[in-house]
Design a protein around this motif. Sequence first.
Motif, PDB file in Angstrom:
ATOM      1  N   ASP A 326       0.794  -1.234   0.000  1.00  0.00           N
ATOM      2  CA  ASP A 326       0.000   0.000   0.000  1.00  0.00           C
ATOM      3  C   ASP A 326       0.822   1.278   0.000  1.00  0.00           C
ATOM      4  O   ASP A 326       0.296   2.342  -0.323  1.00  0.00           O
ATOM      5  CB  ASP A 326      -0.932   0.027   1.226  1.00  0.00           C
ATOM      6  N   HIS A 327       2.105   1.205   0.414  1.00  0.00           N
ATOM      7  CA  HIS A 327       2.884   2.435   0.584  1.00  0.00           C
ATOM      8  C   HIS A 327       4.285   2.275   0.026  1.00  0.00           C
ATOM      9  O   HIS A 327       4.941   1.246   0.228  1.00  0.00           O
ATOM     10  CB  HIS A 327       2.975   2.816   2.069  1.00  0.00           C
ATOM     11  N   TYR A 328       4.710   3.310  -0.661  1.00  0.00           N
ATOM     12  CA  TYR A 328       6.079   3.372  -1.173  1.00  0.00           C
ATOM     13  C   TYR A 328       6.919   4.197  -0.202  1.00  0.00           C
ATOM     14  O   TYR A 328       6.442   5.161   0.385  1.00  0.00           O
ATOM     15  CB  TYR A 328       6.092   4.017  -2.561  1.00  0.00           C
ATOM     16  N   SER A 329       8.175   3.810  -0.020  1.00  0.00           N
ATOM     17  CA  SER A 329       9.077   4.502   0.901  1.00  0.00           C
ATOM     18  C   SER A 329       8.559   4.360   2.331  1.00  0.00           C
ATOM     19  O   SER A 329       8.091   3.279   2.718  1.00  0.00           O
ATOM     20  CB  SER A 329       9.220   5.968   0.478  1.00  0.00           C
ATOM     21  N   LEU A 330       8.642   5.408   3.160  1.00  0.00           N
ATOM     22  CA  LEU A 330       8.219   5.390   4.567  1.00  0.00           C
ATOM     23  C   LEU A 330       8.839   4.213   5.316  1.00  0.00           C
ATOM     24  O   LEU A 330       8.172   3.491   6.063  1.00  0.00           O
ATOM     25  CB  LEU A 330       6.682   5.315   4.677  1.00  0.00           C
ATOM     26  N   GLN A 331      10.141   4.017   5.118  1.00  0.00           N
ATOM     27  CA  GLN A 331      10.788   2.845   5.693  1.00  0.00           C
ATOM     28  C   GLN A 331      10.737   2.842   7.219  1.00  0.00           C
ATOM     29  O   GLN A 331      10.416   1.820   7.837  1.00  0.00           O
ATOM     30  CB  GLN A 331      12.252   2.771   5.213  1.00  0.00           C
ATOM     31  N   LYS A 332      11.045   3.968   7.841  1.00  0.00           N
ATOM     32  CA  LYS A 332      11.074   3.998   9.311  1.00  0.00           C
ATOM     33  C   LYS A 332       9.688   3.782   9.929  1.00  0.00           C
ATOM     34  O   LYS A 332       9.555   2.996  10.867  1.00  0.00           O
ATOM     35  CB  LYS A 332      11.686   5.316   9.795  1.00  0.00           C
ATOM     36  N   PRO A 333       8.648   4.477   9.456  1.00  0.00           N
ATOM     37  CA  PRO A 333       7.318   4.198  10.009  1.00  0.00           C
ATOM     38  C   PRO A 333       6.910   2.742   9.848  1.00  0.00           C
ATOM     39  O   PRO A 333       6.370   2.136  10.779  1.00  0.00           O
ATOM     40  CB  PRO A 333       6.396   5.129   9.207  1.00  0.00           C
TER      41      PRO A 333
END
Length: 799
Positions: A326-333
């Motif tokens: 569902d999401h690209y990037s946002l690795q830390k969250p």
Amino acid sequence: MQISNYGSFPSIIPVIIEDEVFMYPFMIAPIFISDEANIKAANKALEQNDLVFVSCAKNSQEQKRSKDSFYDVGVIGSIMRKVALPDGRTKLLFQGITKGRIISIENDNPLQALVDVITYKDYDADKINAIMEVLREKVTNLANISQFFPPDLLKTIDDNDDPNRIIDLISSILRLKKDQSYKLFASNDTEERLLFLIDLVIEEIQTQKLQKEIKNKVHNKMEQINKEYFLKEQLKQIQKELGIDKQRDEEIDQYYQKLEKLRPFLDKDTHKEIKKQIDRLSKMHQDSADANIVQNYIEWVLEIPFGKFAKKKLSIKNVQKQLDRDHYSLQKPKERIVEYFAVRELLNQRDKANTEGKGTILCFFGPPGVGKTSLANSIARAINRPLVRIALGGLEDVNELRGHRRTYIGAMPGRIVQGLIEAKEMNPVMVLDEIDKVGRSMRGDPTSVLLEILDPEQNVAFRDYYTNFNLDLSQIIFIATANDISNIPAPLRDRMEFISVSSYTPQEKEEIAKKYLIPQELKKHALKESEISITPLALKMIIEKYTREAGVRNLRRSIASIMRKCAKTILESKEKIRKILITPKDLPLYLDKIVFEIDAALKENKVGVVNGLAWTSVGGDVLKIEAIKIKGKGILTLTGSLGDVMKESAHIAFSVIKVLIDSEILKISPKKSKKSKKDQEIQAYNLYDIHLHVPEGATPKDGPSAGIAMASVIASILCDVKTKSDVAMTGELTLTGSVLPIGGLKEKLIAAHKAGMKKVLIPEKNYQRDLGDIPEEVKKEVQIIPVKKIEDVLTQILI
């Protein structure tokens, strides 16, 4: 009255046509006429010997009178009286004398005919008397079942010996058709008339019997319905008087049954409170004011899903897959979310008594449109639990969360309890949206309720004012969202763990648009990939020139706008369009106007202009801080809608630069003057007023991160030294010249990257602890330099 008194027959007399019924010789009856022909005939009769022939029209709707439009038989009689009525009609009082038959029409205006008297054939008296007995019997039977026969008619028939007169009497009472009346009227054979009349009477008897039978059935049915209705109404009234209502008893029994099913999942106090209210309702009159309130309460609380939990086991693999999908990037969250559920999964495996555990409350914070709420949606899908969203923006009434006390009109449970009823499970994912925008008013402070709701040690026994018993909220996965955590009260911040969902870089936005936004908008607008294509350069221009945001919400709107116009083009085109290609040149046709998100770096170096970095609610921004000097007394003027913190930073920066000039660390360019060089340096900042301005004066600005930028621009203007146009900076300054760390570094560095800066000066402490959060593409293209003292900053910025 005898017909012989009016002369011999056949005789020519006027003819009046009656529309509805046959007249009979024994009748004295009114005749109403309105057409001119009948009125002329009546006048003619009155002029002569008062005799007139009255016949019946075959079709009452026919206006034009002709020989074939009326019957050739009728009654010869006299006009006793003629009266003109106000409505234009004429009333004739007519007395019948004898039957007659038209031999020929003699005149049309008025209508006159040669009429002869009808005489009856001779008959056998004994035979006729026998037939008359049958007729009398049938008429008596008909009179017994019909309401049309006058009571004195039977006596008249019995007293009369003339069979033809009796036939005429009975015929006038029966509701005969015109053809039947004509057959009886025209015949001069007495036996034939009697037999035909008997048939008609028998037929009428059968009709009356059938009608009476139908009426009796309908009447009996109506009586039965009315009887049942009245009995039921009486029963209801009796039950009300006695306080007994069967339907209400059934409802109360259902409440008891539902409560008994929930009993294994209720604690003692909860069961006691609900049972108490059901008992109370059973003793109350249903029309009382409190009955409706108590019943609403019972229905609300019995809808709470006690004992119902999502059965799917937690799996961090499923969570990871769903988040990546569902999401690209946002690795830390995403990493922190997986860790959160890893702890819960391990608790499930090793602590069977505690099936869920008491975890931390997560709060996603960041600019609008970066995916905070959608992260919560992904979590709910990954663990297969219902999602409940509670919007807290602008919430002021504490009772919205806690519930209203039942003493108030329109009381209902709080949003938390309503969310559980909506989810139909006791362990949903509950999103507390916009928790930083909760308001305070005279109706209380909702954040005080949130303290209890979000505390794992307290929410095991959350008491809603409406339900008046404790609820265990510890199984709920609470996820909060916020834009600015500084607006959240400190005690509430202490209950949550904050996960920053920061701005996207341009490269990340491109990937999000390609993988998510464009395919989703194509589907929404019923378009195919083969019908439309946005080139990479066009997509990059949309991101850089047409949207101003940290997230991708406006980017989605821009793509949707392009899709709408493409859909319109496809529908309006008469020829089949192979593919619509969107290039940078085409964008002005599809989008309204360019919005310059961040001013690009200046191409030339200038005196008195420095690039500062700021954090805003929509991401980072580059602020051009400008300064000029005017001959004066060393006064510092500040403009640009600056807040108190930034004003203090400006004064601190001015003082620091004064110290550097006084200590000769900063050297002012020598001027042609009679004064010595030393005198010029000492008095330089006292000879000029400095006006410092941050552009876009209508936009309020504040925050502790512009100190070194203000100091640099003051140093540049006092020393007449140009600053590097491709260098940006952020950091707070102390009076001793030390550079303090700041927040929002990621957003600021992304903004510098978008603006084309080559170097960015940041506090040394931020360099040491926050560099790992910065996207790789930013670190590759922007040189990040740590600074510890103001001297380090001036060395990098001044030429």
